[in-house]
Design a protein around this motif. Structure first.
Motif, PDB file in Angstrom:
ATOM      1  N   SER A  82      55.017  40.006  25.574  1.00  0.00           N
ATOM      2  CA  SER A  82      53.665  39.999  24.990  1.00  0.00           C
ATOM      3  C   SER A  82      53.395  41.199  24.082  1.00  0.00           C
ATOM      4  O   SER A  82      52.478  41.156  23.268  1.00  0.00           O
ATOM      5  N   ARG A  83      54.181  42.254  24.239  1.00  0.00           N
ATOM      6  CA  ARG A  83      53.926  43.499  23.480  1.00  0.00           C
ATOM      7  C   ARG A  83      53.920  43.231  21.984  1.00  0.00           C
ATOM      8  O   ARG A  83      54.936  42.876  21.404  1.00  0.00           O
ATOM      9  N   GLY A  84      52.786  43.415  21.370  1.00  0.00           N
ATOM     10  CA  GLY A  84      52.677  43.262  19.919  1.00  0.00           C
ATOM     11  C   GLY A  84      52.742  41.824  19.438  1.00  0.00           C
ATOM     12  O   GLY A  84      52.700  41.564  18.242  1.00  0.00           O
ATOM     13  N   ALA A  85      52.841  40.882  20.369  1.00  0.00           N
ATOM     14  CA  ALA A  85      52.975  39.473  19.993  1.00  0.00           C
ATOM     15  C   ALA A  85      51.619  38.776  19.964  1.00  0.00           C
ATOM     16  O   ALA A  85      50.640  39.249  20.534  1.00  0.00           O
ATOM     17  N   MET A  86      51.575  37.625  19.294  1.00  0.00           N
ATOM     18  CA  MET A  86      50.391  36.776  19.339  1.00  0.00           C
ATOM     19  C   MET A  86      50.316  36.148  20.727  1.00  0.00           C
ATOM     20  O   MET A  86      51.262  35.516  21.186  1.00  0.00           O
ATOM     21  N   VAL A  87      49.190  36.323  21.377  1.00  0.00           N
ATOM     22  CA  VAL A  87      48.994  35.690  22.678  1.00  0.00           C
ATOM     23  C   VAL A  87      47.673  34.921  22.656  1.00  0.00           C
ATOM     24  O   VAL A  87      46.820  35.141  21.795  1.00  0.00           O
ATOM     25  N   CYS A  88      47.548  34.021  23.594  1.00  0.00           N
ATOM     26  CA  CYS A  88      46.309  33.272  23.782  1.00  0.00           C
ATOM     27  C   CYS A  88      45.852  33.512  25.211  1.00  0.00           C
ATOM     28  O   CYS A  88      46.612  33.264  26.152  1.00  0.00           O
ATOM     29  N   VAL A  89      44.667  34.036  25.367  1.00  0.00           N
ATOM     30  CA  VAL A  89      44.128  34.274  26.708  1.00  0.00           C
ATOM     31  C   VAL A  89      42.981  33.295  26.940  1.00  0.00           C
ATOM     32  O   VAL A  89      41.999  33.287  26.188  1.00  0.00           O
ATOM     33  N   THR A  90      43.141  32.456  27.948  1.00  0.00           N
ATOM     34  CA  THR A  90      42.140  31.431  28.241  1.00  0.00           C
ATOM     35  C   THR A  90      41.552  31.677  29.618  1.00  0.00           C
ATOM     36  O   THR A  90      42.281  31.942  30.576  1.00  0.00           O
ATOM     37  N   ILE A  91      40.241  31.631  29.676  1.00  0.00           N
ATOM     38  CA  ILE A  91      39.518  31.971  30.901  1.00  0.00           C
ATOM     39  C   ILE A  91      38.550  30.833  31.200  1.00  0.00           C
ATOM     40  O   ILE A  91      37.690  30.514  30.380  1.00  0.00           O
ATOM     41  N   THR A  92      38.722  30.220  32.358  1.00  0.00           N
ATOM     42  CA  THR A  92      37.982  29.000  32.682  1.00  0.00           C
ATOM     43  C   THR A  92      37.293  29.131  34.027  1.00  0.00           C
ATOM     44  O   THR A  92      37.905  29.596  34.983  1.00  0.00           O
ATOM     45  N   GLU A  93      36.044  28.723  34.086  1.00  0.00           N
ATOM     46  CA  GLU A  93      35.348  28.592  35.357  1.00  0.00           C
ATOM     47  C   GLU A  93      34.931  27.137  35.525  1.00  0.00           C
ATOM     48  O   GLU A  93      34.311  26.559  34.620  1.00  0.00           O
ATOM     49  N   VAL A  94      35.270  26.546  36.649  1.00  0.00           N
ATOM     50  CA  VAL A  94      34.888  25.164  36.942  1.00  0.00           C
ATOM     51  C   VAL A  94      33.541  25.179  37.645  1.00  0.00           C
ATOM     52  O   VAL A  94      33.368  25.883  38.639  1.00  0.00           O
ATOM     53  N   ASP A  95      32.579  24.421  37.126  1.00  0.00           N
ATOM     54  CA  ASP A  95      31.221  24.452  37.671  1.00  0.00           C
ATOM     55  C   ASP A  95      30.802  23.150  38.346  1.00  0.00           C
ATOM     56  O   ASP A  95      29.731  23.108  38.966  1.00  0.00           O
ATOM     57  N   GLY A  96      31.598  22.096  38.204  1.00  0.00           N
ATOM     58  CA  GLY A  96      31.191  20.862  38.862  1.00  0.00           C
ATOM     59  C   GLY A  96      32.066  19.681  38.516  1.00  0.00           C
ATOM     60  O   GLY A  96      32.855  19.714  37.563  1.00  0.00           O
ATOM     61  N   LEU A  97      31.950  18.636  39.331  1.00  0.00           N
ATOM     62  CA  LEU A  97      32.636  17.370  39.098  1.00  0.00           C
ATOM     63  C   LEU A  97      31.603  16.374  38.587  1.00  0.00           C
ATOM     64  O   LEU A  97      30.545  16.207  39.198  1.00  0.00           O
ATOM     65  N   VAL A  98      31.895  15.729  37.457  1.00  0.00           N
ATOM     66  CA  VAL A  98      30.958  14.779  36.878  1.00  0.00           C
ATOM     67  C   VAL A  98      31.393  13.363  37.264  1.00  0.00           C
ATOM     68  O   VAL A  98      32.412  12.869  36.806  1.00  0.00           O
ATOM     69  N   ALA A  99      30.596  12.759  38.155  1.00  0.00           N
ATOM     70  CA  ALA A  99      30.907  11.416  38.665  1.00  0.00           C
ATOM     71  C   ALA A  99      30.174  10.398  37.799  1.00  0.00           C
ATOM     72  O   ALA A  99      29.022  10.041  38.071  1.00  0.00           O
ATOM     73  N   ALA A 100      30.849   9.966  36.726  1.00  0.00           N
ATOM     74  CA  ALA A 100      30.247   9.034  35.780  1.00  0.00           C
ATOM     75  C   ALA A 100      30.395   7.604  36.284  1.00  0.00           C
ATOM     76  O   ALA A 100      30.983   7.355  37.340  1.00  0.00           O
ATOM     77  N   ARG A 101      29.857   6.673  35.503  1.00  0.00           N
ATOM     78  CA  ARG A 101      29.937   5.251  35.852  1.00  0.00           C
ATOM     79  C   ARG A 101      31.127   4.570  35.177  1.00  0.00           C
ATOM     80  O   ARG A 101      31.280   3.354  35.249  1.00  0.00           O
ATOM     81  N   SER A 102      31.941   5.337  34.468  1.00  0.00           N
ATOM     82  CA  SER A 102      33.191   4.838  33.889  1.00  0.00           C
ATOM     83  C   SER A 102      34.206   5.964  33.942  1.00  0.00           C
ATOM     84  O   SER A 102      33.838   7.147  34.022  1.00  0.00           O
ATOM     85  N   GLY A 103      35.488   5.606  33.910  1.00  0.00           N
ATOM     86  CA  GLY A 103      36.524   6.632  33.887  1.00  0.00           C
ATOM     87  C   GLY A 103      36.437   7.455  32.621  1.00  0.00           C
ATOM     88  O   GLY A 103      36.646   8.674  32.632  1.00  0.00           O
ATOM     89  N   PHE A 104      36.108   6.790  31.519  1.00  0.00           N
ATOM     90  CA  PHE A 104      36.069   7.451  30.213  1.00  0.00           C
ATOM     91  C   PHE A 104      35.074   8.607  30.198  1.00  0.00           C
ATOM     92  O   PHE A 104      35.307   9.620  29.540  1.00  0.00           O
ATOM     93  N   GLU A 105      33.965   8.465  30.898  1.00  0.00           N
ATOM     94  CA  GLU A 105      32.949   9.522  30.925  1.00  0.00           C
ATOM     95  C   GLU A 105      33.097  10.450  32.129  1.00  0.00           C
ATOM     96  O   GLU A 105      32.349  11.421  32.253  1.00  0.00           O
ATOM     97  N   SER A 106      34.052  10.148  33.007  1.00  0.00           N
ATOM     98  CA  SER A 106      34.303  11.055  34.129  1.00  0.00           C
ATOM     99  C   SER A 106      34.792  12.380  33.572  1.00  0.00           C
ATOM    100  O   SER A 106      35.560  12.412  32.621  1.00  0.00           O
ATOM    101  N   SER A 107      34.336  13.471  34.171  1.00  0.00           N
ATOM    102  CA  SER A 107      34.589  14.757  33.531  1.00  0.00           C
ATOM    103  C   SER A 107      34.384  15.881  34.527  1.00  0.00           C
ATOM    104  O   SER A 107      34.172  15.647  35.720  1.00  0.00           O
ATOM    105  N   MET A 108      34.453  17.097  34.028  1.00  0.00           N
ATOM    106  CA  MET A 108      34.115  18.252  34.847  1.00  0.00           C
ATOM    107  C   MET A 108      33.135  19.120  34.088  1.00  0.00           C
ATOM    108  O   MET A 108      33.134  19.141  32.867  1.00  0.00           O
ATOM    109  N   ASN A 109      32.306  19.833  34.819  1.00  0.00           N
ATOM    110  CA  ASN A 109      31.499  20.886  34.208  1.00  0.00           C
ATOM    111  C   ASN A 109      32.281  22.185  34.260  1.00  0.00           C
ATOM    112  O   ASN A 109      32.926  22.495  35.262  1.00  0.00           O
ATOM    113  N   TYR A 110      32.238  22.921  33.175  1.00  0.00           N
ATOM    114  CA  TYR A 110      33.054  24.128  33.086  1.00  0.00           C
ATOM    115  C   TYR A 110      32.529  25.028  31.981  1.00  0.00           C
ATOM    116  O   TYR A 110      31.729  24.611  31.136  1.00  0.00           O
ATOM    117  N   ARG A 111      33.008  26.259  32.008  1.00  0.00           N
ATOM    118  CA  ARG A 111      32.901  27.187  30.879  1.00  0.00           C
ATOM    119  C   ARG A 111      34.308  27.677  30.590  1.00  0.00           C
ATOM    120  O   ARG A 111      35.009  28.092  31.521  1.00  0.00           O
TER     121      ARG A 111
END
Lengths: 226, 226
Positions: A82-111
Protein backbone atom coordinates in the motif's frame (compact mmCIF):
# COMPACT_ATOMS: atom_id res chain seq x y z
CA UNK A 1 -11.81 23.33 2.47
CA UNK A 2 -13.67 20.58 4.28
CA UNK A 3 -16.89 22.40 3.47
CA UNK A 4 -16.47 21.64 -0.22
CA UNK A 5 -18.83 18.96 -1.46
CA UNK A 6 -17.72 15.36 -1.85
CA UNK A 7 -17.11 13.50 -5.11
CA UNK A 8 -14.89 15.95 -6.91
CA UNK A 9 -13.77 13.45 -9.60
CA UNK A 10 -15.30 11.26 -12.27
CA UNK A 11 -14.23 8.02 -10.63
CA UNK A 12 -15.97 8.70 -7.33
CA UNK A 13 -19.09 10.15 -8.96
CA UNK A 14 -21.97 7.80 -8.30
CA UNK A 15 -23.28 6.06 -11.37
CA UNK A 16 -26.35 4.14 -10.32
CA UNK A 17 -28.82 5.18 -7.65
CA UNK A 18 -27.36 8.65 -7.47
CA UNK A 19 -30.43 9.74 -5.51
CA UNK A 20 -28.80 7.91 -2.60
CA UNK A 21 -25.59 9.88 -2.91
CA UNK A 22 -24.80 12.50 -0.31
CA UNK A 23 -22.39 15.32 -0.83
CA UNK A 24 -22.14 16.79 2.65
CA UNK A 25 -18.73 16.21 4.20
CA UNK A 26 -20.31 16.39 7.64
CA UNK A 27 -22.24 13.17 6.96
CA UNK A 28 -19.04 11.45 5.85
CA UNK A 29 -17.33 12.59 9.05
CA UNK A 30 -20.20 11.27 11.19
CA UNK A 31 -19.98 7.85 9.54
CA UNK A 32 -16.21 7.73 10.04
CA UNK A 33 -16.73 8.63 13.68
CA UNK A 34 -19.21 5.78 14.23
CA UNK A 35 -17.68 2.98 12.16
CA UNK A 36 -15.00 0.72 13.61
CA UNK A 37 -13.59 -1.12 10.61
CA UNK A 38 -12.36 0.03 7.20
CA UNK A 39 -11.91 -2.26 4.21
CA UNK A 40 -8.72 -1.35 2.36
CA UNK A 41 -8.48 -2.42 -1.28
CA UNK A 42 -5.21 -2.55 -3.14
CA UNK A 43 -3.57 -4.15 -6.14
CA UNK A 44 -1.70 -7.14 -4.75
CA UNK A 45 0.20 -7.67 -8.00
CA UNK A 46 -2.24 -8.71 -10.68
CA UNK A 47 -5.20 -9.32 -8.41
CA UNK A 48 -7.17 -7.16 -5.97
CA UNK A 49 -6.96 -7.67 -2.23
CA UNK A 50 -9.38 -6.31 0.37
CA UNK A 51 -8.45 -6.37 4.05
CA UNK A 52 -10.29 -5.16 7.14
CA UNK A 53 -8.39 -2.78 9.38
CA UNK A 54 -8.81 -0.37 12.26
CA UNK A 55 -8.57 3.29 11.36
CA UNK A 56 -8.85 6.81 12.73
CA UNK A 57 -9.51 10.24 11.32
CA UNK A 58 -7.89 13.61 11.96
CA UNK A 59 -10.04 16.29 10.35
CA UNK A 60 -7.21 18.75 10.98
CA UNK A 61 -4.62 16.34 9.59
CA UNK A 62 -2.08 17.47 7.00
CA UNK A 63 -3.87 15.99 3.97
CA UNK A 64 -6.42 17.64 1.73
CA UNK A 65 -9.86 17.32 3.35
CA UNK A 66 -8.33 15.84 6.50
CA UNK A 67 -6.47 12.58 7.06
CA UNK A 68 -7.59 8.99 7.45
CA UNK A 69 -4.94 6.85 9.16
CA UNK A 70 -4.60 3.09 9.11
CA UNK A 71 -1.73 0.92 10.19
CA UNK A 72 -0.13 -2.47 10.03
CA UNK A 73 3.00 -4.37 10.92
CA UNK A 74 6.16 -3.47 9.00
CA UNK A 75 6.26 -7.20 8.22
CA UNK A 76 2.77 -7.29 6.65
CA UNK A 77 2.85 -7.77 2.89
CA UNK A 78 -0.36 -5.82 2.29
CA UNK A 79 0.79 -2.73 4.11
CA UNK A 80 4.05 -2.72 2.17
CA UNK A 81 2.06 -3.04 -1.05
CA UNK A 82 0.00 0.00 0.00
CA UNK A 83 2.96 2.36 0.54
CA UNK A 84 2.59 5.18 -1.96
CA UNK A 85 0.06 3.17 -3.96
CA UNK A 86 -3.50 3.99 -4.98
CA UNK A 87 -5.82 2.42 -2.45
CA UNK A 88 -9.56 2.40 -1.92
CA UNK A 89 -10.84 2.56 1.64
CA UNK A 90 -14.49 1.63 2.06
CA UNK A 91 -16.35 2.02 5.32
CA UNK A 92 -19.83 0.59 5.70
CA UNK A 93 -22.38 0.54 8.49
CA UNK A 94 -25.43 -1.70 8.12
CA UNK A 95 -28.54 -0.06 9.58
CA UNK A 96 -31.35 -2.42 8.67
CA UNK A 97 -32.92 -5.14 6.55
CA UNK A 98 -35.51 -3.94 4.04
CA UNK A 99 -38.28 -6.53 3.72
CA UNK A 100 -39.92 -5.50 0.45
CA UNK A 101 -42.85 -7.11 -1.34
CA UNK A 102 -40.60 -8.27 -4.21
CA UNK A 103 -37.07 -9.62 -4.42
CA UNK A 104 -36.13 -6.76 -6.72
CA UNK A 105 -36.87 -4.17 -4.03
CA UNK A 106 -35.44 -6.24 -1.18
CA UNK A 107 -32.48 -4.34 0.16
CA UNK A 108 -30.53 -3.18 3.17
CA UNK A 109 -30.29 0.14 4.92
CA UNK A 110 -26.72 1.30 5.18
CA UNK A 111 -24.23 4.14 5.09
CA UNK A 112 -21.15 3.54 2.94
CA UNK A 113 -18.18 5.76 2.19
CA UNK A 114 -15.70 5.05 -0.61
CA UNK A 115 -12.43 6.98 -0.37
CA UNK A 116 -9.78 6.83 -3.09
CA UNK A 117 -6.25 8.11 -2.90
CA UNK A 118 -2.56 7.56 -2.70
CA UNK A 119 -1.49 6.06 0.63
CA UNK A 120 1.19 8.28 2.11
CA UNK A 121 3.72 6.65 4.44
CA UNK A 122 3.81 8.54 7.73
CA UNK A 123 7.56 8.89 8.26
CA UNK A 124 7.72 11.55 10.95
CA UNK A 125 7.77 10.12 14.49
CA UNK A 126 5.47 12.77 15.92
CA UNK A 127 2.75 12.28 13.34
CA UNK A 128 3.03 8.52 13.68
CA UNK A 129 2.58 8.63 17.46
CA UNK A 130 -0.33 11.04 17.03
CA UNK A 131 -1.98 8.66 14.54
CA UNK A 132 -1.50 5.65 16.83
CA UNK A 133 -3.09 7.57 19.72
CA UNK A 134 -6.01 8.52 17.48
CA UNK A 135 -6.56 4.86 16.59
CA UNK A 136 -6.63 3.84 20.27
CA UNK A 137 -9.01 6.70 21.07
CA UNK A 138 -11.23 5.83 18.11
CA UNK A 139 -11.94 2.47 19.75
CA UNK A 140 -12.16 3.74 23.33
CA UNK A 141 -12.21 7.56 23.59
CA UNK A 142 -9.67 8.90 26.05
CA UNK A 143 -7.82 5.63 26.44
CA UNK A 144 -4.53 6.65 24.82
CA UNK A 145 -3.92 8.96 27.81
CA UNK A 146 -4.57 6.21 30.39
CA UNK A 147 -2.30 3.42 29.08
CA UNK A 148 1.44 2.98 28.66
CA UNK A 149 3.04 5.12 25.94
CA UNK A 150 4.32 3.23 22.87
CA UNK A 151 7.95 2.17 23.09
CA UNK A 152 10.44 3.09 20.41
CA UNK A 153 10.53 -0.55 19.33
CA UNK A 154 6.74 -0.70 19.01
CA UNK A 155 6.61 2.46 16.94
CA UNK A 156 9.38 1.12 14.70
CA UNK A 157 7.45 -2.13 14.16
CA UNK A 158 4.31 -0.28 13.05
CA UNK A 159 3.71 1.29 9.68
CA UNK A 160 1.18 4.06 9.54
CA UNK A 161 -0.39 5.09 6.25
CA UNK A 162 -2.35 8.27 5.61
CA UNK A 163 -5.07 8.86 3.04
CA UNK A 164 -6.54 12.26 2.16
CA UNK A 165 -10.25 12.52 2.97
CA UNK A 166 -10.73 14.22 -0.33
CA UNK A 167 -11.78 12.01 -3.23
CA UNK A 168 -14.78 10.29 -1.74
CA UNK A 169 -18.39 9.32 -2.22
CA UNK A 170 -21.05 8.60 0.36
CA UNK A 171 -24.15 6.52 -0.18
CA UNK A 172 -27.00 6.25 2.29
CA UNK A 173 -30.14 4.12 2.21
CA UNK A 174 -32.73 4.37 4.95
CA UNK A 175 -36.38 3.67 5.64
CA UNK A 176 -38.80 1.15 4.14
CA UNK A 177 -39.03 -0.49 0.71
CA UNK A 178 -39.70 1.31 -2.59
CA UNK A 179 -42.44 -1.13 -3.58
CA UNK A 180 -44.60 -0.67 -6.65
CA UNK A 181 -48.28 0.21 -6.15
CA UNK A 182 -49.44 -3.16 -7.53
CA UNK A 183 -47.26 -4.99 -5.02
CA UNK A 184 -48.56 -2.86 -2.14
CA UNK A 185 -52.12 -3.64 -3.21
CA UNK A 186 -51.38 -7.38 -3.35
CA UNK A 187 -49.31 -7.78 -0.17
CA UNK A 188 -50.47 -6.21 3.11
CA UNK A 189 -47.02 -5.76 4.69
CA UNK A 190 -43.68 -4.31 3.69
CA UNK A 191 -41.18 -2.62 5.94
CA UNK A 192 -37.79 -2.87 7.52
CA UNK A 193 -36.00 -4.33 10.52
CA UNK A 194 -33.70 -1.74 12.14
CA UNK A 195 -30.27 -3.05 13.14
CA UNK A 196 -27.99 -1.66 15.82
CA UNK A 197 -24.59 -2.41 17.26
CA UNK A 198 -24.66 -2.73 21.04
CA UNK A 199 -22.04 -3.51 23.64
CA UNK A 200 -22.13 -6.05 26.41
CA UNK A 201 -20.60 -5.34 29.80
CA UNK A 202 -16.78 -5.02 29.71
CA UNK A 203 -14.93 -8.28 30.48
CA UNK A 204 -11.68 -8.02 32.46
CA UNK A 205 -8.88 -10.44 31.60
CA UNK A 206 -7.19 -12.84 34.06
CA UNK A 207 -4.67 -10.21 35.10
CA UNK A 208 -7.35 -7.66 36.02
CA UNK A 209 -8.01 -6.58 39.58
CA UNK A 210 -10.23 -3.72 40.61
CA UNK A 211 -13.06 -1.99 38.81
CA UNK A 212 -13.51 -1.35 35.08
CA UNK A 213 -11.72 1.94 34.32
CA UNK A 214 -13.81 4.99 33.46
CA UNK A 215 -12.79 5.21 29.79
CA UNK A 216 -13.83 1.60 29.11
CA UNK A 217 -17.02 1.84 31.18
CA UNK A 218 -18.10 5.04 29.41
CA UNK A 219 -17.45 3.56 25.96
CA UNK A 220 -19.49 0.44 26.78
CA UNK A 221 -22.33 2.60 28.11
CA UNK A 222 -22.22 4.82 25.03
CA UNK A 223 -22.62 1.66 22.95
CA UNK A 224 -25.66 0.61 24.96
CA UNK A 225 -24.21 -1.76 27.56
CA UNK A 226 -26.32 -1.97 30.71
CA UNK B 1 -14.54 -31.46 -1.23
CA UNK B 2 -15.77 -28.83 1.17
CA UNK B 3 -13.98 -30.72 3.94
CA UNK B 4 -10.61 -29.81 2.46
CA UNK B 5 -8.80 -27.13 4.47
CA UNK B 6 -8.88 -23.50 3.45
CA UNK B 7 -6.02 -21.47 1.99
CA UNK B 8 -4.82 -23.76 -0.74
CA UNK B 9 -2.65 -21.12 -2.48
CA UNK B 10 0.25 -18.84 -1.69
CA UNK B 11 -1.75 -15.66 -2.13
CA UNK B 12 -4.36 -16.53 0.47
CA UNK B 13 -1.85 -18.00 2.92
CA UNK B 14 -1.71 -15.78 5.97
CA UNK B 15 1.54 -13.96 6.40
CA UNK B 16 1.37 -12.18 9.71
CA UNK B 17 -0.42 -13.41 12.80
CA UNK B 18 -0.90 -16.84 11.33
CA UNK B 19 -1.87 -18.08 14.80
CA UNK B 20 -5.17 -16.35 14.14
CA UNK B 21 -5.74 -18.22 10.91
CA UNK B 22 -8.38 -20.91 10.78
CA UNK B 23 -8.50 -23.64 8.21
CA UNK B 24 -11.86 -25.25 8.91
CA UNK B 25 -14.34 -24.65 6.14
CA UNK B 26 -17.18 -25.00 8.62
CA UNK B 27 -16.05 -21.83 10.42
CA UNK B 28 -15.98 -19.96 7.11
CA UNK B 29 -19.50 -21.17 6.36
CA UNK B 30 -20.76 -20.04 9.77
CA UNK B 31 -19.35 -16.54 9.23
CA UNK B 32 -20.93 -16.32 5.78
CA UNK B 33 -24.24 -17.39 7.30
CA UNK B 34 -24.12 -14.63 9.94
CA UNK B 35 -22.67 -11.72 7.99
CA UNK B 36 -24.90 -9.43 5.93
CA UNK B 37 -22.50 -7.43 3.78
CA UNK B 38 -19.57 -8.40 1.60
CA UNK B 39 -16.91 -5.97 0.39
CA UNK B 40 -16.04 -6.70 -3.23
CA UNK B 41 -12.66 -5.47 -4.47
CA UNK B 42 -11.84 -5.16 -8.14
CA UNK B 43 -9.49 -3.40 -10.50
CA UNK B 44 -11.46 -0.41 -11.76
CA UNK B 45 -8.93 0.28 -14.49
CA UNK B 46 -5.69 1.37 -12.91
CA UNK B 47 -7.01 1.81 -9.40
CA UNK B 48 -8.69 -0.51 -6.89
CA UNK B 49 -12.35 -0.15 -5.98
CA UNK B 50 -14.10 -1.69 -2.96
CA UNK B 51 -17.89 -1.75 -2.80
CA UNK B 52 -20.26 -3.14 -0.19
CA UNK B 53 -22.89 -5.55 -1.45
CA UNK B 54 -25.45 -8.09 -0.32
CA UNK B 55 -24.55 -11.71 -0.95
CA UNK B 56 -25.67 -15.29 -0.43
CA UNK B 57 -24.02 -18.67 -0.36
CA UNK B 58 -25.00 -22.02 -1.87
CA UNK B 59 -22.74 -24.69 -0.40
CA UNK B 60 -24.10 -27.09 -3.01
CA UNK B 61 -23.60 -24.55 -5.80
CA UNK B 62 -21.83 -25.49 -9.02
CA UNK B 63 -18.46 -23.95 -8.11
CA UNK B 64 -15.52 -25.58 -6.40
CA UNK B 65 -16.08 -25.44 -2.63
CA UNK B 66 -19.59 -24.03 -3.11
CA UNK B 67 -20.75 -20.74 -4.60
CA UNK B 68 -20.91 -17.20 -3.26
CA UNK B 69 -23.38 -15.06 -5.21
CA UNK B 70 -23.55 -11.29 -5.39
CA UNK B 71 -25.49 -9.07 -7.74
CA UNK B 72 -25.90 -5.63 -9.17
CA UNK B 73 -27.74 -3.69 -11.84
CA UNK B 74 -26.79 -4.42 -15.45
CA UNK B 75 -26.19 -0.64 -15.62
CA UNK B 76 -23.67 -0.59 -12.75
CA UNK B 77 -20.12 0.05 -13.89
CA UNK B 78 -18.55 -1.97 -11.07
CA UNK B 79 -20.52 -5.11 -11.76
CA UNK B 80 -19.62 -4.95 -15.44
CA UNK B 81 -15.97 -4.55 -14.45
CA UNK B 82 -16.28 -7.69 -12.30
CA UNK B 83 -17.58 -9.98 -15.07
CA UNK B 84 -15.01 -12.71 -15.55
CA UNK B 85 -12.42 -10.69 -13.63
CA UNK B 86 -10.37 -11.58 -10.57
CA UNK B 87 -12.17 -10.19 -7.55
CA UNK B 88 -11.58 -10.30 -3.82
CA UNK B 89 -14.61 -10.66 -1.58
CA UNK B 90 -13.97 -9.84 2.07
CA UNK B 91 -16.54 -10.43 4.78
CA UNK B 92 -15.93 -9.11 8.27
CA UNK B 93 -17.87 -9.26 11.51
CA UNK B 94 -16.69 -7.10 14.42
CA UNK B 95 -17.13 -8.89 17.75
CA UNK B 96 -15.52 -6.57 20.26
CA UNK B 97 -13.12 -3.82 21.26
CA UNK B 98 -9.93 -5.00 22.97
CA UNK B 99 -8.89 -2.49 25.61
CA UNK B 100 -5.27 -3.42 26.19
CA UNK B 101 -2.73 -1.84 28.55
CA UNK B 102 -0.69 -0.49 25.61
CA UNK B 103 -1.56 0.96 22.24
CA UNK B 104 0.45 -1.76 20.55
CA UNK B 105 -1.82 -4.48 21.93
CA UNK B 106 -5.03 -2.49 21.48
CA UNK B 107 -7.11 -4.36 18.96
CA UNK B 108 -10.52 -5.57 17.90
CA UNK B 109 -12.17 -8.95 18.07
CA UNK B 110 -13.43 -10.02 14.67
CA UNK B 111 -13.96 -12.78 12.15
CA UNK B 112 -12.82 -12.00 8.61
CA UNK B 113 -12.90 -14.10 5.46
CA UNK B 114 -10.97 -13.19 2.31
CA UNK B 115 -12.09 -15.02 -0.82
CA UNK B 116 -10.27 -14.68 -4.14
CA UNK B 117 -11.43 -15.87 -7.51
CA UNK B 118 -12.72 -15.20 -10.96
CA UNK B 119 -16.26 -13.82 -10.93
CA UNK B 120 -18.39 -16.01 -13.16
CA UNK B 121 -21.39 -14.39 -14.85
CA UNK B 122 -24.51 -16.42 -14.07
CA UNK B 123 -26.11 -16.66 -17.52
CA UNK B 124 -28.64 -19.43 -17.01
CA UNK B 125 -32.07 -18.13 -15.97
CA UNK B 126 -32.72 -20.93 -13.47
CA UNK B 127 -29.46 -20.41 -11.58
CA UNK B 128 -29.98 -16.66 -11.61
CA UNK B 129 -33.46 -16.95 -10.08
CA UNK B 130 -32.13 -19.42 -7.53
CA UNK B 131 -29.33 -17.01 -6.57
CA UNK B 132 -31.75 -14.08 -6.24
CA UNK B 133 -33.99 -16.16 -3.97
CA UNK B 134 -30.98 -17.10 -1.85
CA UNK B 135 -30.08 -13.44 -1.45
CA UNK B 136 -33.61 -12.57 -0.27
CA UNK B 137 -33.59 -15.53 2.13
CA UNK B 138 -30.15 -14.62 3.43
CA UNK B 139 -31.60 -11.35 4.72
CA UNK B 140 -34.94 -12.77 5.92
CA UNK B 141 -35.06 -16.59 5.90
CA UNK B 142 -38.12 -17.96 4.12
CA UNK B 143 -39.12 -14.64 2.60
CA UNK B 144 -38.50 -15.50 -1.08
CA UNK B 145 -41.46 -17.89 -0.88
CA UNK B 146 -43.84 -15.28 0.60
CA UNK B 147 -43.31 -12.37 -1.82
CA UNK B 148 -44.02 -11.78 -5.52
CA UNK B 149 -41.81 -13.76 -7.91
CA UNK B 150 -39.32 -11.72 -9.95
CA UNK B 151 -40.61 -10.55 -13.32
CA UNK B 152 -38.75 -11.29 -16.52
CA UNK B 153 -37.84 -7.61 -16.76
CA UNK B 154 -36.45 -7.56 -13.23
CA UNK B 155 -34.33 -10.64 -13.81
CA UNK B 156 -33.04 -9.12 -17.06
CA UNK B 157 -32.06 -5.92 -15.23
CA UNK B 158 -30.03 -7.81 -12.64
CA UNK B 159 -26.58 -9.25 -13.11
CA UNK B 160 -25.62 -12.10 -10.83
CA UNK B 161 -21.98 -13.04 -10.33
CA UNK B 162 -20.70 -16.26 -8.77
CA UNK B 163 -17.43 -16.83 -6.95
CA UNK B 164 -16.05 -20.24 -5.94
CA UNK B 165 -15.74 -20.64 -2.17
CA UNK B 166 -12.38 -22.21 -2.74
CA UNK B 167 -9.38 -19.92 -2.48
CA UNK B 168 -9.99 -18.35 0.90
CA UNK B 169 -8.51 -17.47 4.25
CA UNK B 170 -10.23 -16.94 7.57
CA UNK B 171 -8.87 -14.93 10.47
CA UNK B 172 -10.42 -14.85 13.91
CA UNK B 173 -9.50 -12.82 16.97
CA UNK B 174 -11.35 -13.26 20.23
CA UNK B 175 -10.97 -12.69 23.97
CA UNK B 176 -8.92 -10.20 25.93
CA UNK B 177 -5.62 -8.43 25.20
CA UNK B 178 -2.21 -10.10 24.83
CA UNK B 179 -0.55 -7.71 27.24
CA UNK B 180 3.04 -8.10 28.41
CA UNK B 181 3.66 -9.11 32.04
CA UNK B 182 5.21 -5.74 32.88
CA UNK B 183 2.11 -3.94 31.61
CA UNK B 184 -0.19 -6.23 33.59
CA UNK B 185 1.84 -5.52 36.72
CA UNK B 186 1.65 -1.76 36.13
CA UNK B 187 -2.00 -1.43 35.09
CA UNK B 188 -4.76 -3.15 37.07
CA UNK B 189 -7.25 -3.56 34.23
CA UNK B 190 -7.23 -4.88 30.68
CA UNK B 191 -10.06 -6.58 28.89
CA UNK B 192 -12.57 -6.29 26.11
CA UNK B 193 -15.99 -4.90 25.32
CA UNK B 194 -18.13 -7.49 23.49
CA UNK B 195 -20.14 -6.11 20.55
CA UNK B 196 -23.32 -7.54 19.09
CA UNK B 197 -25.72 -6.75 16.29
CA UNK B 198 -29.31 -6.58 17.46
CA UNK B 199 -32.58 -5.84 15.74
CA UNK B 200 -35.28 -3.40 16.74
CA UNK B 201 -38.95 -4.20 16.24
CA UNK B 202 -39.98 -4.41 12.55
CA UNK B 203 -41.34 -1.13 11.14
CA UNK B 204 -44.17 -1.37 8.60
CA UNK B 205 -44.24 1.16 5.76
CA UNK B 206 -47.14 3.53 4.95
CA UNK B 207 -48.81 0.93 2.75
CA UNK B 208 -48.83 -1.74 5.46
CA UNK B 209 -52.01 -2.98 7.08
CA UNK B 210 -52.26 -5.95 9.38
CA UNK B 211 -49.66 -7.71 11.50
CA UNK B 212 -45.95 -8.19 10.82
CA UNK B 213 -45.64 -11.39 8.75
CA UNK B 214 -44.12 -14.47 10.38
CA UNK B 215 -40.89 -14.50 8.33
CA UNK B 216 -40.05 -10.91 9.27
CA UNK B 217 -41.10 -11.33 12.92
CA UNK B 218 -39.01 -14.49 13.29
CA UNK B 219 -35.94 -12.83 11.75
CA UNK B 220 -36.22 -9.83 14.05
CA UNK B 221 -36.59 -12.12 17.07
CA UNK B 222 -33.62 -14.21 15.98
CA UNK B 223 -31.60 -10.97 15.88
CA UNK B 224 -32.67 -10.12 19.41
CA UNK B 225 -35.67 -7.80 18.89
CA UNK B 226 -38.07 -7.77 21.81
Amino acid sequence: MTDEPLSPTERTRLGRLAEKGRTEREELHKLLDTALVAHVGLDAGGYPLVLPTAFAVDLDGPDRGGTLYFHGSTAARWINRSRGAMVCVTITEVDGLVAARSGFESSMNYRAAVILGEARVVEEAEERLHALDLMVDHMVPGRAATIRRPSRKEVAATQVLALPLWEASLKVRQGGPDDEDDDIADNPWGGHIPLYRVAGAPVGDEGSRGPVPDDVRRRAEQLGAR
